[in-house]
Design a protein around this motif. Structure first.
Motif, PDB file in Angstrom:
ATOM      1  N   HIS A 204     -26.931 -98.998  44.780  1.00  0.00           N
ATOM      2  CA  HIS A 204     -26.354 -99.007  43.448  1.00  0.00           C
ATOM      3  C   HIS A 204     -26.790 -97.564  42.549  1.00  0.00           C
ATOM      4  N   VAL A 311     -21.349-100.795  30.145  1.00  0.00           N
ATOM      5  CA  VAL A 311     -22.183-101.327  29.384  1.00  0.00           C
ATOM      6  C   VAL A 311     -21.718-101.552  28.330  1.00  0.00           C
ATOM      7  N   TRP A 343     -30.198-102.655  31.659  1.00  0.00           N
ATOM      8  CA  TRP A 343     -29.064-103.525  31.804  1.00  0.00           C
ATOM      9  C   TRP A 343     -28.530-103.702  33.216  1.00  0.00           C
ATOM     10  N   GLY A 344     -28.311-102.107  33.661  1.00  0.00           N
ATOM     11  CA  GLY A 344     -27.744-102.206  34.938  1.00  0.00           C
ATOM     12  C   GLY A 344     -28.774-103.102  36.081  1.00  0.00           C
ATOM     13  N   PHE A 346     -30.777-105.557  35.391  1.00  0.00           N
ATOM     14  CA  PHE A 346     -30.641-106.912  35.218  1.00  0.00           C
ATOM     15  C   PHE A 346     -29.427-107.614  35.856  1.00  0.00           C
ATOM     16  N   THR A 347     -28.229-106.832  35.586  1.00  0.00           N
ATOM     17  CA  THR A 347     -26.976-107.265  36.483  1.00  0.00           C
ATOM     18  C   THR A 347     -27.124-107.300  37.757  1.00  0.00           C
ATOM     19  N   LEU A 350     -29.326-110.249  38.683  1.00  0.00           N
ATOM     20  CA  LEU A 350     -28.611-111.445  38.492  1.00  0.00           C
ATOM     21  C   LEU A 350     -27.696-111.655  39.608  1.00  0.00           C
ATOM     22  N   LYS A 351     -26.856-110.853  40.031  1.00  0.00           N
ATOM     23  CA  LYS A 351     -25.864-110.944  41.190  1.00  0.00           C
ATOM     24  C   LYS A 351     -26.670-111.291  42.405  1.00  0.00           C
TER      25      LYS A 351
END
Length: 359
Positions: A204, A311, A343-344, A346-347, A350-351
């Motif tokens: 990422h 974002v 935020w990155g 977390f996403t 989450l995925k």
């Protein structure tokens, strides 16, 4: 098998050697930090400005047949001119305003000035305001003598603020030069940054590096850019209608706009000043001009802030405001970047978590 004493001795030797190495590394880091500390803020600003202006350099370089060095030079010189010109104009206006007030007080013109009798017709507060202005015009010299110590303190603070403003101007000048160096070597620097993110965030890393560059551009355009445009429009009105201390008021409005506070607040007393001193046509034009400019951020921010960013805009806004309250103007960018990183992460988490749940 080694004797216990020999094993203990070897363990102690390893611990001492490790402590010495860690201590040397700490001394090296501590010394390096203190050496580069004066340049941390200019380098940070230089990096932020370089990220924001690099697309402009790329576009200009393509138009002049790939002469990147020339494009970087033109953009840097233009940025320095845009930085110095408003500061010089505002400084000149502040100086002229102070000299005007000094001459007025010395000549006694204030004692000859009388407020507009129409003020007495205002409902409720009109007579009180008229009496207060009349008393002020008659006793201004006595009041200045009475509050002279407080006036000296205020003037000293103003001079200190003006001096810090000169220091900030020098810092931003240095930052623009550093930004020019960064933009001239943008390719190797961007590759190095992407490699660092790939080592830190794995697959990422490239996406996160691109995300952060978009965030920096979004904040610079959506906060600093909107504040500059809004204060420029309001300043044009102030100078067009010859408002006293227009430069100082413009500086206050710029600070309020950067701090995300309503720019309409310092304009409200100016509307009253124009009502009392100007003709009806000038008052109407200035009021409409000021209202449109003071509320223009409600249109400009949604258009410019968050553009090109993956974002959500609330994350960027909260990070910018929180960072500014914690670390000043530089916090506008650092706060947005830090919350965007979270935020990155977390996403991504989450995925991954959803993928595990599906399997």
């Amino acid at each position: 098998m080694k004797p216990i004493d020999e094993e203990s001795r070897q363990f102690v030797n390893n611990m001492v050697e490790s402590a010495i190495r860690i201590g040397l590394i700490f001394i090296l880091v501590w010394g390096t930090f203190h050496i580069v500390r004066p340049f941390i803020l200019p380098v940070l600003w230089g990096a932020i400005i370089a990220v924001a202006l690099n697309p402009v350099v790329n576009m200009l370089s393509a138009r002049i047949r790939g002469k990147r060095t020339l494009a970087v030079t033109l953009v840097t010189v233009a940025s320095i001119a845009l930085l110095i010109s408003p500061f010089a104009m505002i400084s000149t206006s502040i100086y002229d305003g102070l000299m005007f007030l000094t001459d007025v007080v010395k000549s006694g013109q204030l004692s000859q000035w009388t407020p507009n009798p129409a003020i007495q017709d205002w409902p409720l507060v009109g007579p009180s305001i008229f009496d207060g202005l009349t008393y002020l015009s008659l006793h201004i010299k006595d009041m200045i003598v009475q509050f002279l110590p407080q006036i000296k303190v205020v003037l000293s603070h103003l001079l200190a603020t003006f001096g810090s403003g000169l220091g900030s101007l020098v810092m931003f000048f240095l930052s623009l030069v550093i930004a020019g160096v960064f933009m001239a070597a943008s390719e190797p620097i961007s590759q190095a940054i992407i490699q660092v993110f790939e080592r830190s965030a794995g697959e990422h890393g490239t996406r996160w590096a691109n995300m952060l560059s978009n965030i920096i551009r979004s904040v610079l355009v959506g906060v600093i850019g909107v504040a500059f445009i809004q204060s420029l429009i309001i300043s044009a009105a102030l100078f067009t209608f010859h408002i006293p201390a227009a430069g100082l008021i413009s500086l206050v409005i710029l600070v309020l706009c950067i701090a995300q506070l309503p720019a309409i607040l310092p304009l409200l007393p100016l509307f009253g000043y124009m009502y009392l001193t100007a003709d009806t046509t000038s008052f109407i034009i200035f009021t409409v001009w000021g209202l449109l400019a003071g509320l223009s951020d409600n249109i400009l921010k949604p258009l410019l802030m968050g553009r090109g960013s993956v974002v959500p805009m609330p994350i960027v806004v909260i990070g910018s405001l929180g960072g500014m309250m914690y670390a000043g103007i530089i916090g506008l960018f650092l706060g947005a970047v830090i919350l965007s990183l979270w935020w990155g992460a977390f996403t991504v988490w989450l995925k991954i978590d959803q993928g595990k749940a599906l399997t």
